[in-house]
Every structure is written in structure tokens, then in C-alpha cells.
Design a protein around this motif. Structure first.
Motif, PDB file in Angstrom:
ATOM      1  N   MET A  25      -7.606  35.230  10.887  1.00  0.00           N
ATOM      2  CA  MET A  25      -7.071  36.406  10.209  1.00  0.00           C
ATOM      3  C   MET A  25      -7.950  36.785   9.022  1.00  0.00           C
ATOM      4  N   GLU A  26      -8.483  35.803   8.340  1.00  0.00           N
ATOM      5  CA  GLU A  26      -9.392  36.090   7.227  1.00  0.00           C
ATOM      6  C   GLU A  26     -10.631  36.836   7.726  1.00  0.00           C
ATOM      7  N   ALA A  27     -11.159  36.430   8.872  1.00  0.00           N
ATOM      8  CA  ALA A  27     -12.315  37.119   9.456  1.00  0.00           C
ATOM      9  C   ALA A  27     -11.952  38.550   9.839  1.00  0.00           C
ATOM     10  N   ALA A  28     -10.765  38.736  10.410  1.00  0.00           N
ATOM     11  CA  ALA A  28     -10.312  40.081  10.776  1.00  0.00           C
ATOM     12  C   ALA A  28     -10.163  40.956   9.537  1.00  0.00           C
ATOM     13  N   ASN A  29      -9.735  40.351   8.437  1.00  0.00           N
ATOM     14  CA  ASN A  29      -9.570  41.101   7.184  1.00  0.00           C
ATOM     15  C   ASN A  29     -10.904  41.605   6.656  1.00  0.00           C
ATOM     16  N   VAL A  30     -11.948  40.812   6.826  1.00  0.00           N
ATOM     17  CA  VAL A  30     -13.282  41.249   6.415  1.00  0.00           C
ATOM     18  C   VAL A  30     -13.688  42.471   7.239  1.00  0.00           C
ATOM     19  N   VAL A  31     -13.386  42.438   8.525  1.00  0.00           N
ATOM     20  CA  VAL A  31     -13.695  43.567   9.401  1.00  0.00           C
ATOM     21  C   VAL A  31     -12.873  44.795   9.016  1.00  0.00           C
ATOM     22  N   LEU A  32     -11.605  44.599   8.693  1.00  0.00           N
ATOM     23  CA  LEU A  32     -10.772  45.722   8.255  1.00  0.00           C
ATOM     24  C   LEU A  32     -11.310  46.344   6.969  1.00  0.00           C
ATOM     25  N   GLY A  33     -11.848  45.505   6.082  1.00  0.00           N
ATOM     26  CA  GLY A  33     -12.449  46.030   4.864  1.00  0.00           C
ATOM     27  C   GLY A  33     -13.633  46.930   5.167  1.00  0.00           C
ATOM     28  N   ALA A  34     -14.439  46.542   6.157  1.00  0.00           N
ATOM     29  CA  ALA A  34     -15.577  47.369   6.556  1.00  0.00           C
ATOM     30  C   ALA A  34     -15.101  48.674   7.181  1.00  0.00           C
ATOM     31  N   VAL A  35     -14.031  48.601   7.961  1.00  0.00           N
ATOM     32  CA  VAL A  35     -13.461  49.800   8.589  1.00  0.00           C
ATOM     33  C   VAL A  35     -12.985  50.781   7.521  1.00  0.00           C
ATOM     34  N   GLU A  36     -12.330  50.261   6.478  1.00  0.00           N
ATOM     35  CA  GLU A  36     -11.850  51.137   5.405  1.00  0.00           C
ATOM     36  C   GLU A  36     -13.005  51.898   4.762  1.00  0.00           C
ATOM     37  N   LYS A  37     -14.098  51.208   4.534  1.00  0.00           N
ATOM     38  CA  LYS A  37     -15.242  51.840   3.874  1.00  0.00           C
ATOM     39  C   LYS A  37     -15.960  52.826   4.787  1.00  0.00           C
ATOM     40  N   ARG A  38     -16.126  52.466   6.044  1.00  0.00           N
ATOM     41  CA  ARG A  38     -16.929  53.286   6.956  1.00  0.00           C
ATOM     42  C   ARG A  38     -16.159  54.495   7.473  1.00  0.00           C
ATOM     43  N   PHE A  39     -14.876  54.332   7.740  1.00  0.00           N
ATOM     44  CA  PHE A  39     -14.131  55.378   8.437  1.00  0.00           C
ATOM     45  C   PHE A  39     -13.073  56.065   7.586  1.00  0.00           C
ATOM     46  N   ASP A  40     -13.055  55.781   6.294  1.00  0.00           N
ATOM     47  CA  ASP A  40     -12.117  56.435   5.385  1.00  0.00           C
ATOM     48  C   ASP A  40     -10.676  56.256   5.851  1.00  0.00           C
ATOM     49  N   ILE A  41     -10.375  55.024   6.274  1.00  0.00           N
ATOM     50  CA  ILE A  41      -9.017  54.647   6.647  1.00  0.00           C
ATOM     51  C   ILE A  41      -8.497  53.695   5.574  1.00  0.00           C
ATOM     52  N   SER A  42      -7.210  53.789   5.257  1.00  0.00           N
ATOM     53  CA  SER A  42      -6.641  52.869   4.272  1.00  0.00           C
ATOM     54  C   SER A  42      -5.524  52.042   4.901  1.00  0.00           C
ATOM     55  N   PHE A  43      -5.451  50.787   4.472  1.00  0.00           N
ATOM     56  CA  PHE A  43      -4.427  49.870   4.974  1.00  0.00           C
ATOM     57  C   PHE A  43      -3.632  49.309   3.801  1.00  0.00           C
ATOM     58  N   ARG A  44      -2.327  49.387   3.934  1.00  0.00           N
ATOM     59  CA  ARG A  44      -1.452  48.683   2.982  1.00  0.00           C
ATOM     60  C   ARG A  44      -0.932  47.448   3.683  1.00  0.00           C
ATOM     61  N   MET A  91      -9.448  37.523  17.727  1.00  0.00           N
ATOM     62  CA  MET A  91      -8.674  38.126  16.642  1.00  0.00           C
ATOM     63  C   MET A  91      -9.259  39.471  16.250  1.00  0.00           C
ATOM     64  N   ILE A  92     -10.588  39.546  16.171  1.00  0.00           N
ATOM     65  CA  ILE A  92     -11.243  40.795  15.775  1.00  0.00           C
ATOM     66  C   ILE A  92     -11.047  41.863  16.856  1.00  0.00           C
ATOM     67  N   LEU A  93     -11.143  41.471  18.121  1.00  0.00           N
ATOM     68  CA  LEU A  93     -10.907  42.431  19.209  1.00  0.00           C
ATOM     69  C   LEU A  93      -9.436  42.849  19.277  1.00  0.00           C
ATOM     70  N   SER A  94      -8.530  41.948  18.908  1.00  0.00           N
ATOM     71  CA  SER A  94      -7.113  42.329  18.820  1.00  0.00           C
ATOM     72  C   SER A  94      -6.908  43.368  17.720  1.00  0.00           C
ATOM     73  N   THR A  95      -7.660  43.232  16.639  1.00  0.00           N
ATOM     74  CA  THR A  95      -7.623  44.218  15.560  1.00  0.00           C
ATOM     75  C   THR A  95      -8.119  45.569  16.058  1.00  0.00           C
ATOM     76  N   ALA A  96      -9.157  45.550  16.899  1.00  0.00           N
ATOM     77  CA  ALA A  96      -9.641  46.796  17.504  1.00  0.00           C
ATOM     78  C   ALA A  96      -8.570  47.421  18.386  1.00  0.00           C
ATOM     79  N   MET A  97      -7.856  46.598  19.150  1.00  0.00           N
ATOM     80  CA  MET A  97      -6.757  47.116  19.981  1.00  0.00           C
ATOM     81  C   MET A  97      -5.688  47.760  19.105  1.00  0.00           C
ATOM     82  N   MET A  98      -5.400  47.142  17.975  1.00  0.00           N
ATOM     83  CA  MET A  98      -4.411  47.698  17.047  1.00  0.00           C
ATOM     84  C   MET A  98      -4.848  49.073  16.552  1.00  0.00           C
ATOM     85  N   LEU A  99      -6.107  49.193  16.168  1.00  0.00           N
ATOM     86  CA  LEU A  99      -6.608  50.469  15.667  1.00  0.00           C
ATOM     87  C   LEU A  99      -6.579  51.539  16.752  1.00  0.00           C
ATOM     88  N   ASP A 100      -6.920  51.163  17.966  1.00  0.00           N
ATOM     89  CA  ASP A 100      -6.888  52.121  19.064  1.00  0.00           C
ATOM     90  C   ASP A 100      -5.458  52.603  19.305  1.00  0.00           C
TER      91      ASP A 100
END
Length: 369
Positions: free
Chosen positions: A21-40, A299-308
Motif C-alpha cells: 500500500m505504501e508503494a501504491a501511495n507513491v504512485v498515487l502521489g505521482a498521479v496527483e501531480k501529473r494528471f491534476d487529480i486529488s485524493f482525500r 497492488m499498483i495495478l489494482s490502483t490502476a483498476m480503481m482509477l479506471d
């Protein structure tokens, strides 16, 4: 209404669930910066150790809080040495599936470039199918309800209903249609059952074909579970979307993961009418927990499924683009950068894999040229 801001219920759990989950969080942080998406993010504890400490598998308001989120991102929960009095394991994910009616257990099985193939056949690189495990009925409907009669006999009852089978079939036909449009797959749905022996499966097949008839653009087939176990080893590249009963789906998912390098590469989603939970298919792995060697790819690919899923549900093109960027970055990291996790004989740990994928997302290096 389009939205690029999402409320996530984060349930890391225990064991390697916390690490991936910590690794997925790092990826989510990159997504926020690159794609102007915010997560609470809202953290919700739970699992076997939570049960041992408090007597409950989740906080009292845990389900309510999770239900108010836009999506649930789940690590792994359960521990072999901590069990209920009846000997069964603590598995909050099963309770969440039942509570929110998460009937479609989506388990993509896709060969990732660069990951050493398990099968010698030249077409092993073409493996790309999805097992859709019905996750609320079947044999799992007996969880906590089985009978032991005079210490001489034990009984668990399978449940198959028309309503859920219709939902599952409609979902699978929609998934096959979308895969055909976006991935060029055949647009074929193959029910996996044992209709030649059990009335419940014969009924499931009948309802499946009735529901599939409403989707004339999708080819509907069936396959016996024993033959499917054989054919997923002999010719897995011939299949597209495979709906099946809960227990069968549980078993086939592990077999499928074995075809693409192991559980560390197998993401999943549990989808209902209103909620979605996203988690790697693996468990807590007590033998490697805390060592920093767990493969976070699932976990990271599951995060991608969530975003999709969030992108589809909320009309967010940015979320769907981010999901695709994660998948492409995984492929680039393993396929072109020679990233190798410990479970396939490499020396790249959990954090390094997460940061590599995050860096690729931020740089756009893995984007289609």
C-alpha cells in the motif's frame, strides 16, 4: 457530473499489505501531480491483529466510513495463526463484499512484458483474459452457516440466484465489449460451471444464456471447470472474459496468476452496483512481511483498476488516462528497464518498484510515442 477529486478509503491491513500500500501511495502521489487529480485519503484499520487486540475485525464504524468513500483501496488482511473460535481465518474483505453486494470479482490475467514466461509456448506473451468471480454467492454463501451434525457429517450449501447471475452476465458482456473496443480482444464471454453434475450450475447456465441473449454483439459460450483448469494451461490465449461461481473463481484466479509470474502480478477488483473495492489477489505473506521484498505490482495495478473505474463512474478522463499511464509504466519498467522483483528472481524491492513506476508516470517516458 465530471469530477477529478476522490475520497478514498485506505485499508492497508497487515503483513505485506502495509508495504505494498505504501508503494501504491507513491504512485498515487505521482498521479496527483501529473494528471491534476486529488485524493482525500481516509485510513481505516482492520484485520486479524485488529481482531486480536479489540475483538472486532474492523472498527465499529469501519464499514460505514468505507461505504461513504468513492472507492476502497485494500492491501491484505488475515493471519494464519489468528483465527475465529470455529477455526476459520479472519477475512474482512469477504464481509465487505457481502455488506456492499460486490458481486463481480474482476481478476485480470495479463502477461507483462519482461516478466519471464511460465509457459514455453511462443504465445504465452499474448495471455490477456479476465476471470470474473461471482463474489457473494456460490459455496461462499455458506461461510459461517455450515452445519456439523453429531461430529459425523459436515454440510455447506451452495446458493445461485437468478438476480445475481443476470447481474454478473450483464457485467461480463459489458466488460467484454469494452475490452474489444480498447484492447482488440474477441468480445467473448465463457461461463465456467459444472452443469453436467449439479442442478445449481445447470440453472446458472440457463440464466446466463438468457441474459447473454440481450447482448447479441457478444459471443456467449460455456466450459466445464475441470476442462477450463486444463485449457488455461494448454491455451490461455484463447479466452477473453470468464464468469464463474465464487469457489471456482477463487481457484482459477490463483491458477491464472501462476501463468503470468505469480500472485505479485495479479490485481483484482470487487465491483457492485454502488461500490468498488480494489486489492491485490495475494494475501499478507507472513514469511516475507517486513523484509521490503514484496512485489507491489499487483497492488499498483489494482490502483490502476480503481482509477479506471472511478473515471468511468465519474466521467473523469484524467482518471482513466492515469490508469492507462500506470499500466504502461509497469510494462515499461519490466519490459525495457529490466526491473525484477524478488519473486521472479530479481533484487528490486517494494519501495524501488513503487518509486520506479511513479518516476515513469511523472516523466511521461512510458507514454505512447
Amino acid at each position: 457530473m465530471t469530477s477529478n477529486s476522490f475520497h478514498l478509503a485506505m485499508m492497508p491491513g497487515e503483513g505485506i499489505g502495509i508495504e505494498v500500500m505504501e508503494a501504491a501511495n507513491v504512485v498515487l502521489g505521482a498521479v496527483e501531480k501529473r494528471f491534476d487529480i486529488s485524493f482525500r485519503q481516509e485510513q481505516i484499520p482492520g484485520g486479524a491483529h485488529h481482531y486480536k487486540e479489540t475483538g472486532a475485525i474492523l472498527p465499529r464504524d469501519g464499514l460505514e466510513r468505507a461505504g461513504k468513500s468513492d472507492a476502497i483501496l485494500f492491501g491484505a488482511m488475515g493471519w494464519p495463526d489468528i483465527r475465529f473460535p470455529d477455526g476459520t481465518e479472519i477475512a474482512p474483505q469477504l464481509d465487505i463484499r457481502m455488506a456492499f453486494g460486490l458481486y463481480a470479482g474482476v481478476r485480470p490475467i495479463r502477461a507483462i512484458p519482461g516478466v519471464p514466461p511460465v509457459l514455453a509456448h511462443e504465445r504465452a506473451k499474448d495471455i490477456d483474459f479476465v476471470i470474473v468471480r461471482e463474489s457473494t454467492e456460490g459455496m461462499f454463501a455458506s461461510r459461517g452457516k455450515g452445519e456439523i451434525i453429531e461430529d459425523k457429517e459436515a454440510r455447506d450449501t451452495q446458493v445461485i440466484t437468478r438476480a445475481v447471475t443476470e447481474q454478473l452476465t450483464d457485467f461480463c458482456c459489458g466488460l467484454a465489449r469494452r475490452r474489444r473496443e480498447t484492447r482488440g480482444t474477441p468480445g467473448c464471454v465463457t461461463l465456467v460451471d459444472k452443469a453436467n453434475v449439479f442442478r445449481s450450475f445447470a440453472f446458472m447456465r440457463k440464466v446466463f444464456y438468457e441474459a447473454a441473449a440481450k447482448h447479441p454483439d457478444i459471443e456467449a459460450r460455456h466450459h466445464y471447470i475441470d476442462a477450463m483448469a486444463l485449457d488455461l494451461v494448454r491455451r490461455p490465449w484463447d479466452f477473453d472474459v470468464l464468469p464463474t461461481e465464487n469457489m471456482f473463481g477463487d481457484i482459477l484466479s490463483d491458477l491464472g496468476a501462476g501463468l503470468i509470474g505469480g500472485m505479485g502480478f495479479a490485481p483484482s477488483a470487487d465491483i457492485g452496483q454502488s461500490h468498488g473495492l480494489f486489492q491485490p489477489s495475494h494475501g499478507t505473506a507472513p514469511d516475507i512481511a517486513g523484509k521490503g521484498v514484496a512485489n507491489p505490482t499487483a497492488m499498483i495495478l489494482s490502483t490502476a483498476m480503481m482509477l479506471d473505474w472511478l473515471g468511468e463512474r465519474h466521467g473523469s478522463v484524467a482518471a482513466r488516462d492515469a490508469a492507462r499511464a500506470i499500466e504502461l509504466s509497469i510494462d515499461h519498467a519490466f519490459g525495457k528497464m529490466n526491473l525484477r522483483s524478488y519473486d521472479i528472481g530479481g533484487r528490486h524491492g517494494t519501495r524501488e518498484i513503487g518509486s520506479t513506476v511513479a518516476d515513469l508516470i511523472l516523466s511521461g517516458q512510458a507514454d505512447p510515442q
